[in-house]
Design a protein around this motif. Sequence first.
Motif, PDB file in Angstrom:
ATOM      1  N   SER A 100       0.860  -1.175   0.000  1.00 10.08           N
ATOM      2  CA  SER A 100       0.000   0.000   0.000  1.00 10.08           C
ATOM      3  C   SER A 100       0.907   1.239   0.000  1.00 10.08           C
ATOM      4  CB  SER A 100      -0.915  -0.073   1.223  1.00 10.08           C
ATOM      5  OG  SER A 100      -1.724   1.062   1.322  1.00 10.08           O
TER       6      SER A 100
ATOM      7  N   ALA B 207       2.498   3.155   2.260  1.00 10.91           N
ATOM      8  CA  ALA B 207       3.762   3.187   3.005  1.00 10.91           C
ATOM      9  C   ALA B 207       4.764   2.186   2.438  1.00 10.91           C
ATOM     10  CB  ALA B 207       3.511   2.918   4.484  1.00 10.91           C
TER      11      ALA B 207
ATOM     12  N   ASP C 237       2.405  -8.308  -1.357  1.00  8.96           N
ATOM     13  CA  ASP C 237       1.097  -7.936  -0.808  1.00  8.96           C
ATOM     14  C   ASP C 237       0.150  -9.115  -0.950  1.00  8.96           C
ATOM     15  OD1 ASP C 237      -0.246  -5.017   0.024  1.00  8.96           O
ATOM     16  OD2 ASP C 237      -1.667  -6.611  -0.494  1.00  8.96           O
ATOM     17  N   ARG C 238      -0.682  -9.275   0.064  1.00 13.15           N
ATOM     18  CA  ARG C 238      -1.595 -10.432   0.044  1.00 13.15           C
ATOM     19  C   ARG C 238      -2.740 -10.241  -0.949  1.00 13.15           C
ATOM     20  NH1 ARG C 238      -4.402  -9.124   5.900  1.00 13.15           N
ATOM     21  NH2 ARG C 238      -5.237  -7.141   5.198  1.00 13.15           N
TER      22      ARG C 238
ATOM     23  N   ARG D 237      -9.610  -1.801  -2.700  1.00 14.75           N
ATOM     24  CA  ARG D 237      -9.332  -3.243  -2.597  1.00 14.75           C
ATOM     25  C   ARG D 237      -9.463  -3.710  -1.146  1.00 14.75           C
ATOM     26  NH1 ARG D 237      -3.870  -3.944  -1.126  1.00 14.75           N
ATOM     27  NH2 ARG D 237      -2.687  -1.994  -1.218  1.00 14.75           N
TER      28      ARG D 237
ATOM     29  N   GLN E  88      -9.996   1.255   4.037  1.00 14.84           N
ATOM     30  CA  GLN E  88     -10.185   2.713   4.184  1.00 14.84           C
ATOM     31  C   GLN E  88     -10.139   3.426   2.835  1.00 14.84           C
ATOM     32  OE1 GLN E  88      -7.369   1.046   4.931  1.00 14.84           O
ATOM     33  NE2 GLN E  88      -5.554   2.353   5.029  1.00 14.84           N
TER      34      GLN E  88
ATOM     35  N   HIS F  71      -9.704  10.814   1.647  1.00 14.40           N
ATOM     36  CA  HIS F  71      -8.286  10.852   1.991  1.00 14.40           C
ATOM     37  C   HIS F  71      -7.714  12.191   1.556  1.00 14.40           C
ATOM     38  CE1 HIS F  71      -8.065   6.710   3.228  1.00 14.40           C
ATOM     39  NE2 HIS F  71      -6.763   6.812   3.405  1.00 14.40           N
ATOM     40  N   GLY F  72      -7.567  13.108   2.502  1.00  7.07           N
ATOM     41  CA  GLY F  72      -6.914  14.376   2.206  1.00  7.07           C
ATOM     42  C   GLY F  72      -5.408  14.152   2.170  1.00  7.07           C
TER      43      GLY F  72
ATOM     44  N   ARG G  16      -8.139   8.113  -2.925  1.00  9.36           N
ATOM     45  CA  ARG G  16      -7.104   7.256  -2.324  1.00  9.36           C
ATOM     46  C   ARG G  16      -6.673   6.178  -3.315  1.00  9.36           C
ATOM     47  NH1 ARG G  16      -4.310   3.766  -0.881  1.00  9.36           N
ATOM     48  NH2 ARG G  16      -3.594   3.145   1.175  1.00  9.36           N
TER      49      ARG G  16
ATOM     50  N   VAL H 261       2.386 -12.745   3.685  1.00  6.22           N
ATOM     51  CA  VAL H 261       3.512 -13.043   4.577  1.00  6.22           C
ATOM     52  C   VAL H 261       2.950 -13.587   5.885  1.00  6.22           C
ATOM     53  CG1 VAL H 261       5.469 -12.050   5.835  1.00  6.22           C
ATOM     54  CG2 VAL H 261       5.006 -11.351   3.472  1.00  6.22           C
TER      55      VAL H 261
ATOM     56  N   GLY I  81       0.320  -1.993   7.771  1.00  8.26           N
ATOM     57  CA  GLY I  81      -0.791  -1.146   8.200  1.00  8.26           C
ATOM     58  C   GLY I  81      -1.159  -1.365   9.660  1.00  8.26           C
TER      59      GLY I  81
ATOM     60  N   ASP J 164       1.399   3.040   8.912  1.00  7.14           N
ATOM     61  CA  ASP J 164       0.402   2.855   9.973  1.00  7.14           C
ATOM     62  C   ASP J 164       0.823   1.766  10.954  1.00  7.14           C
ATOM     63  OD1 ASP J 164      -0.996   4.716   8.508  1.00  7.14           O
ATOM     64  OD2 ASP J 164      -2.884   3.616   8.515  1.00  7.14           O
TER      65      ASP J 164
ATOM     66  N   PRO K 282      -7.819   9.427  11.599  1.00  8.86           N
ATOM     67  CA  PRO K 282      -7.792   9.864  10.195  1.00  8.86           C
ATOM     68  C   PRO K 282      -8.417  11.234   9.949  1.00  8.86           C
ATOM     69  CG  PRO K 282      -9.282   7.988  10.497  1.00  8.86           C
ATOM     70  CD  PRO K 282      -8.538   8.152  11.779  1.00  8.86           C
TER      71      PRO K 282
ATOM     72  N   GLY L 100      -5.997  13.664   8.621  1.00  8.89           N
ATOM     73  CA  GLY L 100      -5.433  13.457   7.278  1.00  8.89           C
ATOM     74  C   GLY L 100      -3.912  13.369   7.219  1.00  8.89           C
TER      75      GLY L 100
ATOM     76  N   GLY M  73      -1.797  10.397   7.741  1.00 11.25           N
ATOM     77  CA  GLY M  73      -1.110   9.111   7.577  1.00 11.25           C
ATOM     78  C   GLY M  73      -0.226   9.014   6.340  1.00 11.25           C
ATOM     79  N   MET M  74      -0.751   9.415   5.195  1.00 14.22           N
ATOM     80  CA  MET M  74       0.027   9.250   3.953  1.00 14.22           C
ATOM     81  C   MET M  74       1.202  10.229   3.924  1.00 14.22           C
ATOM     82  SD  MET M  74      -2.970   8.613   1.139  1.00 14.22           S
ATOM     83  CE  MET M  74      -3.581  10.277   1.191  1.00 14.22           C
TER      84      MET M  74
HETATM   85  C1  LIG Z   1     -11.028   5.754   7.534  1.00 13.70           C
HETATM   86  C2  LIG Z   1      -9.614   6.246   7.252  1.00 13.70           C
HETATM   87  C3  LIG Z   1      -9.427   7.463   6.634  1.00 13.70           C
HETATM   88  C4  LIG Z   1      -8.145   7.942   6.394  1.00 13.70           C
HETATM   89  N1  LIG Z   1      -7.971   9.194   5.870  1.00 13.70           N
HETATM   90  C5  LIG Z   1      -6.734   9.649   5.632  1.00 13.70           C
HETATM   91  C6  LIG Z   1      -6.529  10.942   5.070  1.00 13.70           C
HETATM   92  O1  LIG Z   1      -7.467  11.719   4.881  1.00 13.70           O
HETATM   93  N2  LIG Z   1      -5.252  11.328   4.777  1.00 13.70           N
HETATM   94  C7  LIG Z   1      -4.175  10.515   5.046  1.00 13.70           C
HETATM   95  O2  LIG Z   1      -3.037  10.915   4.774  1.00 13.70           O
HETATM   96  N3  LIG Z   1      -4.332   9.303   5.600  1.00 13.70           N
HETATM   97  C8  LIG Z   1      -5.568   8.845   5.905  1.00 13.70           C
HETATM   98  N4  LIG Z   1      -5.725   7.613   6.457  1.00 13.70           N
HETATM   99  C9  LIG Z   1      -4.529   6.795   6.715  1.00 13.70           C
HETATM  100  C10 LIG Z   1      -4.030   6.143   5.421  1.00 13.70           C
HETATM  101  O3  LIG Z   1      -5.036   5.297   4.889  1.00 13.70           O
HETATM  102  C11 LIG Z   1      -2.745   5.350   5.692  1.00 13.70           C
HETATM  103  O4  LIG Z   1      -1.854   6.155   6.421  1.00 13.70           O
HETATM  104  C12 LIG Z   1      -2.078   4.935   4.377  1.00 13.70           C
HETATM  105  O5  LIG Z   1      -2.895   4.040   3.670  1.00 13.70           O
HETATM  106  C13 LIG Z   1      -0.732   4.263   4.611  1.00 13.70           C
HETATM  107  O6  LIG Z   1      -0.959   3.107   5.329  1.00 13.70           O
HETATM  108  P1  LIG Z   1      -0.033   1.839   5.209  1.00 13.70           P
HETATM  109  O7  LIG Z   1       0.520   1.717   3.837  1.00 13.70           O
HETATM  110  O8  LIG Z   1       0.914   1.871   6.348  1.00 13.70           O
HETATM  111  O9  LIG Z   1      -1.057   0.642   5.508  1.00 13.70           O
HETATM  112  P2  LIG Z   1      -2.364   0.203   4.707  1.00 13.70           P
HETATM  113  O10 LIG Z   1      -2.779   1.241   3.745  1.00 13.70           O
HETATM  114  O11 LIG Z   1      -3.352  -0.223   5.730  1.00 13.70           O
HETATM  115  O12 LIG Z   1      -1.871  -1.046   3.878  1.00 13.70           O
HETATM  116  C14 LIG Z   1      -1.403  -2.239   4.442  1.00 13.70           C
HETATM  117  C15 LIG Z   1      -1.051  -3.178   3.285  1.00 13.70           C
HETATM  118  O13 LIG Z   1      -0.456  -4.349   3.807  1.00 13.70           O
HETATM  119  C16 LIG Z   1      -1.011  -5.473   3.156  1.00 13.70           C
HETATM  120  N5  LIG Z   1      -0.864  -6.601   4.092  1.00 13.70           N
HETATM  121  C17 LIG Z   1      -1.360  -6.686   5.347  1.00 13.70           C
HETATM  122  N6  LIG Z   1      -0.978  -7.850   5.913  1.00 13.70           N
HETATM  123  C18 LIG Z   1      -0.215  -8.487   4.995  1.00 13.70           C
HETATM  124  C19 LIG Z   1       0.486  -9.732   5.003  1.00 13.70           C
HETATM  125  N7  LIG Z   1       0.470 -10.548   6.064  1.00 13.70           N
HETATM  126  N8  LIG Z   1       1.188 -10.099   3.898  1.00 13.70           N
HETATM  127  C20 LIG Z   1       1.223  -9.282   2.800  1.00 13.70           C
HETATM  128  N9  LIG Z   1       0.567  -8.097   2.748  1.00 13.70           N
HETATM  129  C21 LIG Z   1      -0.128  -7.699   3.842  1.00 13.70           C
HETATM  130  C22 LIG Z   1      -2.452  -5.071   2.846  1.00 13.70           C
HETATM  131  O14 LIG Z   1      -3.015  -5.823   1.798  1.00 13.70           O
HETATM  132  C23 LIG Z   1      -2.259  -3.604   2.466  1.00 13.70           C
HETATM  133  O15 LIG Z   1      -1.947  -3.468   1.095  1.00 13.70           O
HETATM  134  C24 LIG Z   1      -7.009   7.142   6.757  1.00 13.70           C
HETATM  135  C25 LIG Z   1      -7.202   5.910   7.381  1.00 13.70           C
HETATM  136  C26 LIG Z   1      -8.485   5.475   7.657  1.00 13.70           C
HETATM  137  C27 LIG Z   1      -8.662   4.179   8.390  1.00 13.70           C
END
Ligand SMILES: Cc1cc2nc3c(=O)[nH]c(=O)nc-3n(C[C@H](O)[C@H](O)[C@H](O)COP(=O)(O)OP(=O)(O)OC[C@H]3O[C@@H](n4cnc5c(N)ncnc54)[C@H](O)[C@@H]3O)c2cc1C
Length: 438
Positions: free
Chosen positions: A15, A17, A36-37, A47, A52, A57-58, A115, A140, A177, A317, A324, A327, A329-330
């Motif tokens: 995703s 991050a 990624d799973r 997906r 989320q 997503h701002g 997003r 994983v 995440g 995350d 959230p 805004g 996290g990203m």
């Molecule tokens: C309701 C909501 C609204 C939000 N609004 C905002 C916003 O306005 N602005 C903003 O900047 N941020 C926002 N965020 C936060 C933002 O979504 C995250 O910061 C951003 O997606 C980065 O997250 P990430 O990549 O760390 O994790 P995630 O986006 O959660 O992705 C985790 C990834 O890991 C994969 N995965 C998980 N377990 C495994 C495994 N065992 N093996 C392989 N793959 C795996 C999943 O498939 C997924 O692709 C919001 C969050 C929520 C919940």
Amino acid sequence: MRHTRSGRAVVIGGSVAGLLAARALHETFDEVVVLDRDALPGAPEVRKGVPQGGHVHGLLARGRAALDELFEGLSQELIDRGAPVFDVQDDMEWWVDGRPLARAASGMFALAPSRSLLEFAIRRRVESLPNVRVLAGHTVTGLLITSDGSRCNGVRFTDDMTPGSVEEADLVVDATGRAARGRIWLEGLGFPPAREQRIETQVTYVTRRYRREPHHLGGMAGLSIGAYPGSSRSAFTLAQEDDSWVVTITGRFGAVPPTDDAGMLDWVSDLASPGIAEIIRDAEPLSEPVKMRYPASTRIRYDEMERFPSGLLIVGDALCSFNPVYGQGMTVAALEALLLGRLLKEGTDDLSAEFFFAAQALIDVPWSTVAATDLQFAETVGDRSGLDPERGAYLAHLRRVAAQDAVLASAFLRVAQLVDPPAALFAPEIVQRVEVAG
Ligand SMILES: Cc1cc2nc3c(=O)[nH]c(=O)nc-3n(C[C@H](O)[C@H](O)[C@H](O)COP(=O)(O)OP(=O)(O)OC[C@H]3O[C@@H](n4cnc5c(N)ncnc54)[C@H](O)[C@@H]3O)c2cc1C
């Protein structure tokens, strides 16, 4: 001294991050593999692994700039794909503590792709890097650790073809995440649990997309109506690609917004600004409403662990998840990727320790915003010992007078957009302006 690294880095989670971490790693590793799973879609789509993704997503102004540092021209590419770009202060209405911030041209530009579009565009950029492979359908299941527990040297995974496979690595990055799989795996391997800081607000999001027409919101690109003590509902809308609005309405402390038209309208009917109610009432829906619960902001203190395997990093995350509604996290994920890239280029003997130390300093600022704002609500569960009532009263006063003073509104938004540090609100000229405003 610049270290040239070689070998293979494995990123768990493709995703935002994980992809941004892969971008940082590709300059110093021979090979970067992102696992990624999910089945990763060939078009911008929500997906399963990123539920989320259907919600608003701002992207903060600082985040947009950081993404352009990581991928030259990404903003322009998103604009070309239809993402609106707008002045954060002039083209958007912000209601804070029940009052609007004064509007004026700020020169701070935000971008509003959905997003799904943003992740898709980033993934395409990362997939085009010659030494990076992004593998869908790879779940994983655990970390490989050397027998003395000192080093992480790979992961176990399953895919359709080969359940129970191993991918060896010189560096593993957990970007799974909020589920924070790495933390669970480490505990399973006998490492003591890392301390978790929590701020519990029990937020629920309900989101729906609508067709955007030029007359909506008087031509503005967005509207944010924040919650404050005494009014814990909030609502947010942003213009997005394909002439659409994404509208999110929220409740806190277990209050769950409804998903039917009449209920959604009722939920926003007594908010400070009528703009969101007008969109829900008048605009053509483009999607079914979706709901998501967000119990708590969580910050995991790997930086404090006395024993942590080298060769393992945790980002996004999985390291810190912010309420959230702010805004952040990203943007924080992008800043962590820039940090990782810098540490790798400079060279370090203890990448994990240095990364966690510097990442926590980076996280301090957005986390302090979440803490100061969310802990104002009596219902929020969290540690209030770090709050400074005098500082809180000054900032509340600043926000109040920022309804009339565009300079103060700009100063406030620059900090909220992570462009300026919070100390900017305590600069002598700002303090004087707040005092003069009475
Ligand atoms: C309701 C909501 C609204 C939000 N609004 C905002 C916003 O306005 N602005 C903003 O900047 N941020 C926002 N965020 C936060 C933002 O979504 C995250 O910061 C951003 O997606 C980065 O997250 P990430 O990549 O760390 O994790 P995630 O986006 O959660 O992705 C985790 C990834 O890991 C994969 N995965 C998980 N377990 C495994 C495994 N065992 N093996 C392989 N793959 C795996 C999943 O498939 C997924 O692709 C919001 C969050 C929520 C919940």
